[in-house]
Design a protein around this motif. Structure first.
Motif, PDB file in Angstrom:
ATOM      1  N   ARG A   1       2.319 -15.049  -9.400  1.00  0.00           N
ATOM      2  CA  ARG A   1       3.945 -14.867  -8.893  1.00  0.00           C
ATOM      3  C   ARG A   1       3.477 -13.615  -7.578  1.00  0.00           C
ATOM      4  NH1 ARG A   1       7.839 -13.476 -13.242  1.00  0.00           N
ATOM      5  NH2 ARG A   1       6.155 -12.340 -13.493  1.00  0.00           N
ATOM      6  N   ALA A   2       2.611 -13.173  -7.381  1.00  0.00           N
ATOM      7  CA  ALA A   2       2.691 -11.705  -7.356  1.00  0.00           C
ATOM      8  C   ALA A   2       1.623 -12.187  -5.601  1.00  0.00           C
ATOM      9  CB  ALA A   2       2.205 -10.454  -7.785  1.00  0.00           C
ATOM     10  N   TYR A   3       1.640 -11.696  -4.734  1.00  0.00           N
ATOM     11  CA  TYR A   3       0.848 -11.744  -3.655  1.00  0.00           C
ATOM     12  C   TYR A   3       0.383 -10.354  -2.938  1.00  0.00           C
ATOM     13  CZ  TYR A   3       1.146 -16.727  -3.510  1.00  0.00           C
ATOM     14  OH  TYR A   3       1.678 -18.322  -4.376  1.00  0.00           O
ATOM     15  N   SER A   4      -0.478  -9.847  -2.792  1.00  0.00           N
ATOM     16  CA  SER A   4      -0.673  -8.395  -1.811  1.00  0.00           C
ATOM     17  C   SER A   4      -0.747  -9.283  -0.198  1.00  0.00           C
ATOM     18  CB  SER A   4      -2.119  -8.242  -1.786  1.00  0.00           C
ATOM     19  OG  SER A   4      -2.184  -7.510  -3.685  1.00  0.00           O
ATOM     20  N   ILE A   5       0.536  -8.377   0.436  1.00  0.00           N
ATOM     21  CA  ILE A   5       0.372  -8.680   1.449  1.00  0.00           C
ATOM     22  C   ILE A   5      -0.672  -7.107   2.343  1.00  0.00           C
ATOM     23  CG2 ILE A   5       1.974  -8.167   3.338  1.00  0.00           C
ATOM     24  CD1 ILE A   5       3.183 -10.183   1.336  1.00  0.00           C
ATOM     25  N   SER A   6      -1.114  -7.920   3.127  1.00  0.00           N
ATOM     26  CA  SER A   6      -2.606  -6.860   3.605  1.00  0.00           C
ATOM     27  C   SER A   6      -2.697  -7.543   5.161  1.00  0.00           C
ATOM     28  CB  SER A   6      -3.436  -7.868   2.738  1.00  0.00           C
ATOM     29  OG  SER A   6      -3.941  -7.650   2.122  1.00  0.00           O
TER      30      SER A   6
ATOM     31  N   ASP B   1      -2.401  -0.515   2.464  1.00  0.00           N
ATOM     32  CA  ASP B   1      -2.590  -1.938   2.492  1.00  0.00           C
ATOM     33  C   ASP B   1      -2.682  -2.565   1.212  1.00  0.00           C
ATOM     34  OD1 ASP B   1      -2.811  -4.289   4.135  1.00  0.00           O
ATOM     35  OD2 ASP B   1      -4.970  -3.867   4.414  1.00  0.00           O
ATOM     36  N   GLY B   2      -2.292  -3.757   1.336  1.00  0.00           N
ATOM     37  CA  GLY B   2      -2.392  -4.682   0.213  1.00  0.00           C
ATOM     38  C   GLY B   2      -0.690  -4.349  -0.767  1.00  0.00           C
ATOM     39  N   LEU B   3       0.175  -3.875  -0.668  1.00  0.00           N
ATOM     40  CA  LEU B   3       1.178  -3.687  -0.934  1.00  0.00           C
ATOM     41  C   LEU B   3       1.712  -5.343  -1.437  1.00  0.00           C
ATOM     42  CD1 LEU B   3       3.161  -0.956   0.703  1.00  0.00           C
ATOM     43  CD2 LEU B   3       2.238  -0.342  -2.076  1.00  0.00           C
ATOM     44  N   THR B   4       2.870  -5.682  -2.649  1.00  0.00           N
ATOM     45  CA  THR B   4       3.011  -6.659  -2.670  1.00  0.00           C
ATOM     46  C   THR B   4       4.304  -6.821  -2.172  1.00  0.00           C
ATOM     47  OG1 THR B   4       4.388  -5.631  -5.081  1.00  0.00           O
ATOM     48  CG2 THR B   4       2.189  -6.484  -5.357  1.00  0.00           C
ATOM     49  N   GLN B   5       5.071  -8.050  -2.302  1.00  0.00           N
ATOM     50  CA  GLN B   5       6.486  -8.203  -2.021  1.00  0.00           C
ATOM     51  C   GLN B   5       7.629  -7.061  -2.235  1.00  0.00           C
ATOM     52  OE1 GLN B   5       7.408 -11.723  -0.620  1.00  0.00           O
ATOM     53  NE2 GLN B   5       9.543 -11.193  -0.589  1.00  0.00           N
ATOM     54  N   VAL B   6       7.367  -7.059  -3.482  1.00  0.00           N
ATOM     55  CA  VAL B   6       8.240  -6.207  -4.007  1.00  0.00           C
ATOM     56  C   VAL B   6       7.640  -3.987  -3.900  1.00  0.00           C
ATOM     57  CG1 VAL B   6       8.976  -5.193  -6.297  1.00  0.00           C
ATOM     58  CG2 VAL B   6       8.185  -7.919  -6.267  1.00  0.00           C
ATOM     59  N   GLU B   7       6.744  -4.315  -3.864  1.00  0.00           N
ATOM     60  CA  GLU B   7       6.021  -2.640  -3.115  1.00  0.00           C
ATOM     61  C   GLU B   7       7.394  -2.627  -1.910  1.00  0.00           C
ATOM     62  OE1 GLU B   7       2.584  -2.193  -6.291  1.00  0.00           O
ATOM     63  OE2 GLU B   7       2.126  -2.913  -3.957  1.00  0.00           O
ATOM     64  N   LEU B   8       6.972  -3.386  -0.916  1.00  0.00           N
ATOM     65  CA  LEU B   8       7.047  -3.037   0.508  1.00  0.00           C
ATOM     66  C   LEU B   8       8.679  -3.159   0.727  1.00  0.00           C
ATOM     67  CD1 LEU B   8       4.858  -5.311   2.376  1.00  0.00           C
ATOM     68  CD2 LEU B   8       5.128  -2.886   2.297  1.00  0.00           C
ATOM     69  N   SER B   9       9.403  -4.402  -0.306  1.00  0.00           N
ATOM     70  CA  SER B   9      11.503  -4.325  -0.197  1.00  0.00           C
ATOM     71  C   SER B   9      11.202  -3.077  -1.064  1.00  0.00           C
ATOM     72  CB  SER B   9      11.706  -5.179  -1.173  1.00  0.00           C
ATOM     73  OG  SER B   9      12.694  -5.126  -1.500  1.00  0.00           O
ATOM     74  N   CYS B  10      11.140  -2.619  -1.619  1.00  0.00           N
ATOM     75  CA  CYS B  10      11.261  -1.519  -2.497  1.00  0.00           C
ATOM     76  C   CYS B  10      11.023   0.465  -1.902  1.00  0.00           C
ATOM     77  CB  CYS B  10      10.874  -0.548  -3.851  1.00  0.00           C
ATOM     78  SG  CYS B  10      11.072  -1.678  -5.455  1.00  0.00           S
ATOM     79  N   ARG B  11       9.930   0.046  -0.748  1.00  0.00           N
ATOM     80  CA  ARG B  11       9.618   1.457  -0.731  1.00  0.00           C
ATOM     81  C   ARG B  11      10.462   1.509   1.422  1.00  0.00           C
ATOM     82  NH1 ARG B  11       3.204   2.720  -0.909  1.00  0.00           N
ATOM     83  NH2 ARG B  11       2.933   2.428  -3.081  1.00  0.00           N
TER      84      ARG B  11
ATOM     85  N   ASN C   1       3.005 -15.164  10.273  1.00  0.00           N
ATOM     86  CA  ASN C   1       3.089 -16.246  11.469  1.00  0.00           C
ATOM     87  C   ASN C   1       2.711 -16.233  12.820  1.00  0.00           C
ATOM     88  OD1 ASN C   1       4.205 -19.143   9.570  1.00  0.00           O
ATOM     89  ND2 ASN C   1       6.144 -18.256   9.918  1.00  0.00           N
ATOM     90  N   ALA C   2       2.630 -15.054  12.946  1.00  0.00           N
ATOM     91  CA  ALA C   2       2.532 -13.660  14.433  1.00  0.00           C
ATOM     92  C   ALA C   2       1.143 -12.966  14.639  1.00  0.00           C
ATOM     93  CB  ALA C   2       3.770 -12.577  14.644  1.00  0.00           C
ATOM     94  N   GLY C   3       0.342 -13.674  12.473  1.00  0.00           N
ATOM     95  CA  GLY C   3      -1.048 -13.001  12.546  1.00  0.00           C
ATOM     96  C   GLY C   3      -1.240 -11.621  12.512  1.00  0.00           C
ATOM     97  N   LEU C   4      -0.335 -10.949  12.159  1.00  0.00           N
ATOM     98  CA  LEU C   4      -0.443  -9.636  12.016  1.00  0.00           C
ATOM     99  C   LEU C   4      -0.319  -8.965   9.986  1.00  0.00           C
ATOM    100  CD1 LEU C   4       2.892  -8.927  13.644  1.00  0.00           C
ATOM    101  CD2 LEU C   4       0.578  -8.709  14.518  1.00  0.00           C
ATOM    102  N   LEU C   5      -0.078 -10.486   9.602  1.00  0.00           N
ATOM    103  CA  LEU C   5       0.101 -10.006   7.733  1.00  0.00           C
ATOM    104  C   LEU C   5      -0.588 -11.550   6.992  1.00  0.00           C
ATOM    105  CD1 LEU C   5       3.525  -9.284   7.173  1.00  0.00           C
ATOM    106  CD2 LEU C   5       1.322  -6.620   8.185  1.00  0.00           C
TER     107      LEU C   5
END
Length: 140
Positions: free
Chosen positions: A91-96, A50-60, A77-81
């Protein structure tokens, strides 16, 4: 072999049709949830870390940045993240995962296993291992 049989044996055609079939099976198994196979894939990465950046998620996930941005928007928007600013980089956001996103793990993992078993049911264990190895070699 006639030209129709040649097309039916073409690797691109076979891969596309199998991808369509697998997505169809996933959609059937996930019918009670508003989750696409790609969204499920992102959840899997976040359930692992949990907590990867959008760039990390894109790469993985090997999903381009534009596409992944839209996926994250819809899942947020669906309340999942949740997106939260990452300290030290404006510029970086953690996705949790939200509580709802985390809770889906218990429900969706067995459904994904069932979908995969349905898709691979005509193959032996050895054939499944061979298929995974070959697809992994072709991935890059």
């Amino acid at each position: 072999m006639d030209s129709n049989e040649t097309v039916l044996k073409h690797i691109g055609f076979l891969l596309a049709k199998n991808y369509q079939r697998l997505c169809s099976i996933f959609k059937e198994e996930f019918s009670g949830y508003d989750i696409t196979p790609q969204q499920f894939g992102l959840l899997r990465f976040l359930w692992e870390e949990d907590g990867l950046t959008q760039v990390e998620l894109s790469c993985r996930s090997q999903i381009d940045r534009t596409t992944i941005g839209g996926l994250i928007d819809r899942m947020e928007n669906a309340g999942l993240l949740l997106r939260t600013p990452r300290s030290g980089d404006r510029r970086a956001y953690s996705i949790s995962l939200t509580e709802k996103g985390e809770r889906l793990r218990q429900e969706l993992l067995p459904l994904s296993q069932k979908a995969e078993e349905r898709f691979l049911s005509s193959l032996s264990g050895e054939e499944i291992d061979i298929l995974k190895n070959l697809l992994d070699k072709l991935r890059f």
